[in-house]
Design a protein around this motif. Sequence first.
Motif, PDB file in Angstrom:
ATOM      1  N   GLY A  64      13.910   4.392   1.928  1.00 42.99           N
ATOM      2  CA  GLY A  64      12.490   4.310   2.200  1.00 42.99           C
ATOM      3  C   GLY A  64      12.155   3.454   3.413  1.00 42.99           C
ATOM      4  O   GLY A  64      13.012   2.777   3.971  1.00 42.99           O
ATOM      5  N   ASP A 113       5.466   7.195   8.406  1.00 41.93           N
ATOM      6  CA  ASP A 113       6.001   6.712   7.130  1.00 41.93           C
ATOM      7  C   ASP A 113       5.052   5.717   6.472  1.00 41.93           C
ATOM      8  O   ASP A 113       4.824   5.757   5.259  1.00 41.93           O
ATOM      9  CB  ASP A 113       7.373   6.064   7.331  1.00 41.93           C
ATOM     10  N   MET A 117       2.606   5.352   2.757  1.00 39.50           N
ATOM     11  CA  MET A 117       2.499   4.152   1.920  1.00 39.50           C
ATOM     12  C   MET A 117       1.044   3.672   1.834  1.00 39.50           C
ATOM     13  O   MET A 117       0.593   3.231   0.784  1.00 39.50           O
ATOM     14  CB  MET A 117       3.412   3.057   2.454  1.00 39.50           C
ATOM     15  N   TYR A 118       0.327   3.779   2.926  1.00 45.22           N
ATOM     16  CA  TYR A 118      -1.077   3.376   2.956  1.00 45.22           C
ATOM     17  C   TYR A 118      -1.898   4.256   2.016  1.00 45.22           C
ATOM     18  O   TYR A 118      -2.730   3.764   1.242  1.00 45.22           O
ATOM     19  CB  TYR A 118      -1.606   3.467   4.391  1.00 45.22           C
ATOM     20  N   LYS A 120      -0.925   5.698  -0.566  1.00 41.39           N
ATOM     21  CA  LYS A 120      -0.570   5.371  -1.951  1.00 41.39           C
ATOM     22  C   LYS A 120      -1.067   3.986  -2.354  1.00 41.39           C
ATOM     23  O   LYS A 120      -0.896   3.578  -3.494  1.00 41.39           O
ATOM     24  CB  LYS A 120       0.948   5.424  -2.141  1.00 41.39           C
ATOM     25  N   ALA A 122       0.054   1.141  -1.095  1.00 39.78           N
ATOM     26  CA  ALA A 122       1.132   0.150  -1.009  1.00 39.78           C
ATOM     27  C   ALA A 122       1.085  -0.671   0.280  1.00 39.78           C
ATOM     28  O   ALA A 122       1.681  -1.741   0.350  1.00 39.78           O
ATOM     29  CB  ALA A 122       2.490   0.841  -1.120  1.00 39.78           C
ATOM     30  N   LEU A 123       0.394  -0.184   1.276  1.00 39.73           N
ATOM     31  CA  LEU A 123       0.274  -0.884   2.553  1.00 39.73           C
ATOM     32  C   LEU A 123      -1.166  -1.351   2.680  1.00 39.73           C
ATOM     33  O   LEU A 123      -2.095  -0.567   2.484  1.00 39.73           O
ATOM     34  CB  LEU A 123       0.631   0.067   3.710  1.00 39.73           C
ATOM     35  N   PHE A 172       2.496  -5.788   2.963  1.00 35.57           N
ATOM     36  CA  PHE A 172       2.632  -5.067   1.702  1.00 35.57           C
ATOM     37  C   PHE A 172       2.197  -5.848   0.474  1.00 35.57           C
ATOM     38  O   PHE A 172       1.947  -5.259  -0.551  1.00 35.57           O
ATOM     39  CB  PHE A 172       4.074  -4.588   1.530  1.00 35.57           C
TER      40      PHE A 172
END
Length: 179
Positions: A64, A113, A117-118, A120, A122-123, A172
């Motif tokens: 990842g 990438d 994540m953003y 979701k 997560a970022l 994060f």
Amino acid sequence: MARELLSAGGKEGASSRAICAVAGVGAPTIYHYFGDLVGLHRAAIDETYEQVAEAYLKGAKERGPMQGLRNGWGAFNQFAHQEPHMCRIVIQQILTGNPPASVAETLRIVEEDLSVMYDKGALHFHPHEAVKLLWIGTLGTVCFTATEGSNAENDYPQIQETMTRLVLNALFDAERPQE
């Protein structure tokens, strides 16, 4: 050959004459394949940065984006530690707005990438801002590591790890800022 000469003695050590002597070719060969000495230097610099790009891509594919970021950052700092002359040349190229060809492509992939994540949650920063922050942190530790006369020989692994942890934790783990 050009890469080794650049790494050992900077641009001054990688003259057309020196490269031709080591390679056993005449100057017309350089001009035929690279246009000029600057083109040959550029190709060597691009080849050097490819290792950093590959470290990110391999880590991201296996475990990842977070692992890719750690691997890429680590590879860039390892390069700065092992080849400070060549690293300074890469940094000069970046500072003059003429970075290795793969830099923009790698940063584009990192941003893609991070966008996942953003999305979701997560970022905690917009991916474009996150890439800039990562780039600033990476260049800072690389400059520290490649600086002549610094105590980087002893400090660089700890500084690199601390900076990596600080930046990644901020991106994060922090609360999402108000937009």
